[in-house]
Design a protein around this motif. Structure first.
Motif, PDB file in Angstrom:
ATOM      1  N   GLN A  16       0.814  -1.275   0.362  1.00 36.16           N
ATOM      2  CA  GLN A  16      -0.139  -0.568  -0.213  1.00 36.16           C
ATOM      3  C   GLN A  16       1.080   1.330  -0.175  1.00 36.16           C
ATOM      4  O   GLN A  16       1.974   1.584   1.061  1.00 36.16           O
ATOM      5  N   VAL A  17       0.632   2.221  -0.618  1.00 31.35           N
ATOM      6  CA  VAL A  17       1.712   3.436  -1.050  1.00 31.35           C
ATOM      7  C   VAL A  17       0.637   4.801  -1.647  1.00 31.35           C
ATOM      8  O   VAL A  17      -0.557   4.834  -1.905  1.00 31.35           O
ATOM      9  N   SER A  18       1.272   5.573  -1.434  1.00 31.49           N
ATOM     10  CA  SER A  18       0.486   7.015  -1.370  1.00 31.49           C
ATOM     11  C   SER A  18       1.267   7.542  -2.642  1.00 31.49           C
ATOM     12  O   SER A  18       2.121   6.827  -3.709  1.00 31.49           O
ATOM     13  N   SER A  19      -0.082   7.950  -3.667  1.00 29.06           N
ATOM     14  CA  SER A  19       0.754   8.634  -4.416  1.00 29.06           C
ATOM     15  C   SER A  19       2.246   9.155  -5.129  1.00 29.06           C
ATOM     16  O   SER A  19       3.098   8.521  -5.744  1.00 29.06           O
ATOM     17  N   LYS A  21       4.923   8.433  -4.044  1.00 29.48           N
ATOM     18  CA  LYS A  21       5.693   7.145  -3.706  1.00 29.48           C
ATOM     19  C   LYS A  21       5.727   6.348  -4.194  1.00 29.48           C
ATOM     20  O   LYS A  21       6.459   5.461  -4.855  1.00 29.48           O
ATOM     21  N   ASP A  42      -6.208   1.271  -7.810  1.00 29.69           N
ATOM     22  CA  ASP A  42      -7.055   2.491  -6.923  1.00 29.69           C
ATOM     23  C   ASP A  42      -7.308   1.826  -5.653  1.00 29.69           C
ATOM     24  O   ASP A  42      -6.902   0.598  -5.388  1.00 29.69           O
ATOM     25  N   HIS A  43      -7.238   2.553  -4.829  1.00 31.37           N
ATOM     26  CA  HIS A  43      -8.622   2.320  -3.348  1.00 31.37           C
ATOM     27  C   HIS A  43      -9.456   1.755  -3.319  1.00 31.37           C
ATOM     28  O   HIS A  43      -9.350   0.686  -2.283  1.00 31.37           O
ATOM     29  N   ALA A  81      -5.157   9.248  -4.725  1.00 28.46           N
ATOM     30  CA  ALA A  81      -4.160   8.929  -3.459  1.00 28.46           C
ATOM     31  C   ALA A  81      -3.437   8.057  -3.088  1.00 28.46           C
ATOM     32  O   ALA A  81      -2.600   8.699  -2.856  1.00 28.46           O
ATOM     33  N   LYS A  82      -4.213   7.140  -3.393  1.00 30.37           N
ATOM     34  CA  LYS A  82      -3.098   5.734  -2.744  1.00 30.37           C
ATOM     35  C   LYS A  82      -3.997   4.723  -4.015  1.00 30.37           C
ATOM     36  O   LYS A  82      -4.436   5.021  -4.406  1.00 30.37           O
ATOM     37  N   CYS A  83      -2.308   3.882  -3.124  1.00 27.22           N
ATOM     38  CA  CYS A  83      -2.667   2.670  -4.689  1.00 27.22           C
ATOM     39  C   CYS A  83      -2.188   1.412  -3.412  1.00 27.22           C
ATOM     40  O   CYS A  83      -1.343   1.700  -2.619  1.00 27.22           O
ATOM     41  N   THR A  84      -2.107  -0.004  -4.473  1.00 27.22           N
ATOM     42  CA  THR A  84      -1.712  -0.689  -3.634  1.00 27.22           C
ATOM     43  C   THR A  84      -1.304  -1.769  -5.454  1.00 27.22           C
ATOM     44  O   THR A  84      -1.767  -1.072  -6.229  1.00 27.22           O
TER      45      THR A  84
END
Length: 92
Positions: A16-19, A21, A42-43, A81-84
Motif C-alpha cells: 500500500q503506497v501513497s501517490s 511514493k 486504486d483504493h 491518492a493511495k494505490c495498491t
C-alpha cells in the motif's frame, strides 16, 4: 499460488503506497529479478495498470523499455491518492 498460464508456482506481494511514493516503489520492485508482473490498483481495488516485467539475457531490464510505464505511473499518481501494488514473482 499457481500461475494459470504456466502451471508454475508464483508468489504475490502486496504494498500500500501513497501517490507520491508510487513511482519510486515500482522502480525499487523492478530491481528484483524474480518479479514477473506488477499490478497497480486504486483504493477501490480497480486495476489501473498492469506492467509485465521481462528480464533480458544480461539480467537487466532496460530503462528504455520501462520508461513508458513510468510515465503512465506518473499520470496515475496525479489522479490517485493511495494505490495498491501487487507483485507477482517466481519463488526464489
Amino acid at each position: 499460488m499457481v500461475d494459470d498460464r504456466t502451471g508454475r508456482e508464483t508468489k504475490k506481494d502486496i504494498f500500500q503506497v501513497s501517490s507520491e511514493k508510487l513511482v519510486s516503489k515500482v522502480r525499487e520492485i523492478v530491481q528484483d529479478a524474480n518479479v514477473k508482473k506488477i499490478i497497480i490498483k486504486d483504493h477501490k481495488g480497480k486495476v489501473l495498470l498492469t506492467i509485465p516485467v521481462t528480464w533480458g539475457a544480461a539480467g537487466v531490464i532496460a530503462t528504455v523499455v520501462l520508461a513508458p510505464w513510468l510515465a503512465a505511473l506518473g499520470a496515475i499518481a496525479a489522479l490517485a491518492a493511495k494505490c495498491t501494488i501487487e507483485v507477482e514473482k517466481q519463488p526464489s
